[in-house]
Write an enzyme that holds these catalytic residues in place. Structure first.
Site, PDB file in Angstrom:
ATOM      1  N   ASP A 135      -2.694   6.022  17.827  1.00 24.69           N
ATOM      2  CA  ASP A 135      -2.159   6.552  16.574  1.00 24.69           C
ATOM      3  C   ASP A 135      -1.372   7.836  16.820  1.00 24.69           C
ATOM      4  O   ASP A 135      -1.447   8.779  16.050  1.00 24.69           O
ATOM      5  CB  ASP A 135      -3.312   6.812  15.594  1.00 24.69           C
ATOM      6  N   CYS A 139      -8.277 -14.293   5.228  1.00 26.07           N
ATOM      7  CA  CYS A 139      -8.481 -13.667   3.922  1.00 26.07           C
ATOM      8  C   CYS A 139      -8.543 -14.704   2.811  1.00 26.07           C
ATOM      9  O   CYS A 139      -9.180 -14.475   1.775  1.00 26.07           O
ATOM     10  CB  CYS A 139      -7.355 -12.669   3.617  1.00 26.07           C
ATOM     11  N   CYS A 170      -8.860 -14.370  -1.362  1.00 26.99           N
ATOM     12  CA  CYS A 170      -9.490 -13.090  -1.714  1.00 26.99           C
ATOM     13  C   CYS A 170      -8.447 -11.978  -1.795  1.00 26.99           C
ATOM     14  O   CYS A 170      -7.586 -11.846  -0.924  1.00 26.99           O
ATOM     15  CB  CYS A 170     -10.547 -12.723  -0.677  1.00 26.99           C
ATOM     16  N   CYS A 174      -9.457  -6.182  -2.033  1.00 25.42           N
ATOM     17  CA  CYS A 174      -8.901  -4.884  -1.639  1.00 25.42           C
ATOM     18  C   CYS A 174      -7.769  -4.463  -2.563  1.00 25.42           C
ATOM     19  O   CYS A 174      -7.648  -3.286  -2.928  1.00 25.42           O
ATOM     20  CB  CYS A 174      -8.423  -4.927  -0.192  1.00 25.42           C
ATOM     21  N   CYS A 189      -8.247  -0.972  -5.351  1.00 28.07           N
ATOM     22  CA  CYS A 189      -7.529   0.267  -5.017  1.00 28.07           C
ATOM     23  C   CYS A 189      -7.373   1.155  -6.251  1.00 28.07           C
ATOM     24  O   CYS A 189      -6.770   0.739  -7.250  1.00 28.07           O
ATOM     25  CB  CYS A 189      -6.159  -0.063  -4.439  1.00 28.07           C
ATOM     26  N   CYS A 249      -1.197   5.995  -2.002  1.00 28.15           N
ATOM     27  CA  CYS A 249      -2.447   5.814  -1.272  1.00 28.15           C
ATOM     28  C   CYS A 249      -3.202   7.142  -1.162  1.00 28.15           C
ATOM     29  O   CYS A 249      -2.640   8.159  -0.742  1.00 28.15           O
ATOM     30  CB  CYS A 249      -2.149   5.269   0.122  1.00 28.15           C
ATOM     31  N   CYS A 300     -10.899   0.073  -0.141  1.00 29.93           N
ATOM     32  CA  CYS A 300     -10.462  -1.272   0.228  1.00 29.93           C
ATOM     33  C   CYS A 300     -11.330  -1.855   1.337  1.00 29.93           C
ATOM     34  O   CYS A 300     -11.481  -3.077   1.440  1.00 29.93           O
ATOM     35  CB  CYS A 300      -8.984  -1.284   0.617  1.00 29.93           C
ATOM     36  N   CYS A 302     -14.349  -5.161   0.991  1.00 32.13           N
ATOM     37  CA  CYS A 302     -13.954  -6.320   1.800  1.00 32.13           C
ATOM     38  C   CYS A 302     -15.178  -7.096   2.283  1.00 32.13           C
ATOM     39  O   CYS A 302     -16.062  -6.540   2.940  1.00 32.13           O
ATOM     40  CB  CYS A 302     -13.134  -5.866   3.005  1.00 32.13           C
TER      41      CYS A 302
END
Length: 350
Positions: free
Chosen positions: A132, A186, A189, A192, A196, A212, A242, A246
């Site tokens: 990152d 997923c 579904c 998430c 939010c 966000c 989120c 899950c």
């Protein structure tokens, strides 16, 4: 290599090819729509993010790695504990991943050690490690190398570990055999997307960072948009909603290393306790934490918003007293305009 990686605390590794051309159109569209907000570096690097060989010349493969981060003492039903914390307005909510040591430092050092072990076995080779920390399409590379698939919230999902993990990469000039990609699981579904708080997930696998809460509390440098403040609740650093909702996170794994164990300060923090810190306390307490990166002014800005939300909900006079005391005696060396604007907003919430 897998044995060495496991000994270093990694839960899974894979190998991806460097041809990410099919991801370029999506990246350019995301940038064109301004979804990156103030993360100008995203646009500055352009397509280099999707072209590993341009970022590190000679790269022909990318070794991808997953490191789980749930603290080792995390109990069963941890999601319920987190939801309960968010339902208590005076408590402070910090994203689970940020309660321990800065993951950049942990993964980078261990990825370098893995690279050194490979070099000792194979001979010297060109490589560079990332966590990152550069224009790298981490989720894209990880999904192509079989570590999981991109969920509708854009995070990588694994059938074995949910999404509570960090990703790291080693760009190499070795033509290692690639590992097959994972298919998506997923289905229909969209929990998430529905959960939010700010509706930042604007489409499947599309997040508008400007909405966000993780972006707003960490990356965003200016005032929090007025229309989003009440939606932030008591979240002062990051947002896990989120991930908490899950279904795949029933398989979330505990960390193999102690670095991500939560610091004592995050056992049961309250907004008023954290608000009482001065800058020296913030810097000392957050030494080695990813939270230290945002600086004291943004830390106070975030807490001021949460205090305003708690003041509106509870009417606890201790909140208004603490906020007024700040206005009467603001700390030195802080962005008074930025924090003061949020303090005044907070006092107007009741």
């Amino acid at each position: 290599m897998r044995v060495w990686a496991s000994e270093l605390g990694f839960s899974q590794i894979g190998v991806a090819d460097v041809d990410l051309s099919s991801a370029e159109a999506g990246l350019l569209d995301w940038l064109a729509r301004g979804f990156h907000g103030e993360m100008h570096y995203m646009a500055a690097h352009g397509l280099k993010r999707a072209r590993p060989a341009e970022l590190v010349p000679g790269t022909v493969r990318v070794i991808t790695a997953r490191m789980d981060y749930l603290p080792q003492a995390t109990p069963e039903g941890w999601q319920t504990i987190e939801w309960d914390r968010m339902a208590r307005p005076l408590d402070a909510t910090v994203s689970v991943y940020a309660r321990g040591r800065d993951y950049h430092k942990v993964l980078r050092a261990r990825l370098q050690t893995l690279s050194d072990q490979l070099a000792a076995h194979l001979g010297p080779f060109g490589h560079r490690v990332f966590t990152d920390s550069a224009p790298v399409m981490e989720v894209e590379l990880a999904s192509r190398s079989g570590l999981g698939w991109r969920g509708k919230h854009t995070l990588l999902l694994s059938r074995d570990a949910g999404s509570t993990f960090f990703l790291g990469e080693i760009y190499v000039d070795l033509a290692l055999p690639v590992t097959p990609p994972e298919t998506a699981h997923c289905g229909a579904c969209q929990s998430c997307m529905d959960v939010c708080p700010t509706q930042a997930i604007v489409g499947e696998r599309q997040v508008d960072a400007r909405r966000c809460i993780s972006y707003l509390t960490i990356e965003h440098g200016g005032p929090i948009p007025l229309e989003l403040r009440a939606l932030m609740g008591n979240r002062i650093y990051g947002c896990d909603d989120c991930q908490l909702t899950c279904p795949w996170n029933k398989f979330a794994q505990r960390a193999q290393v102690p670095d991500f164990d939560a610091r004592a300060v995050f056992d049961a923090p309250t907004l008023l306790q954290l608000w009482a810190w001065d800058e020296a306390t913030f810097l000392r307490t957050m030494e080695g934490s990813p939270i230290r990166r945002i600086g004291f002014a943004k830390w106070q800005r975030n807490i001021a918003v949460a205090l305003g939300n708690a003041w509106r909900t509870t009417g606890d006079e201790a909140i208004s007293t603490a906020l007024r005391q700040w206005l009467d005696r603001p700390p030195e060396g802080i962005d008074l305009e930025l924090v003061g604007e949020h303090v005044r907003w907070a006092l107007q919430q009741r």
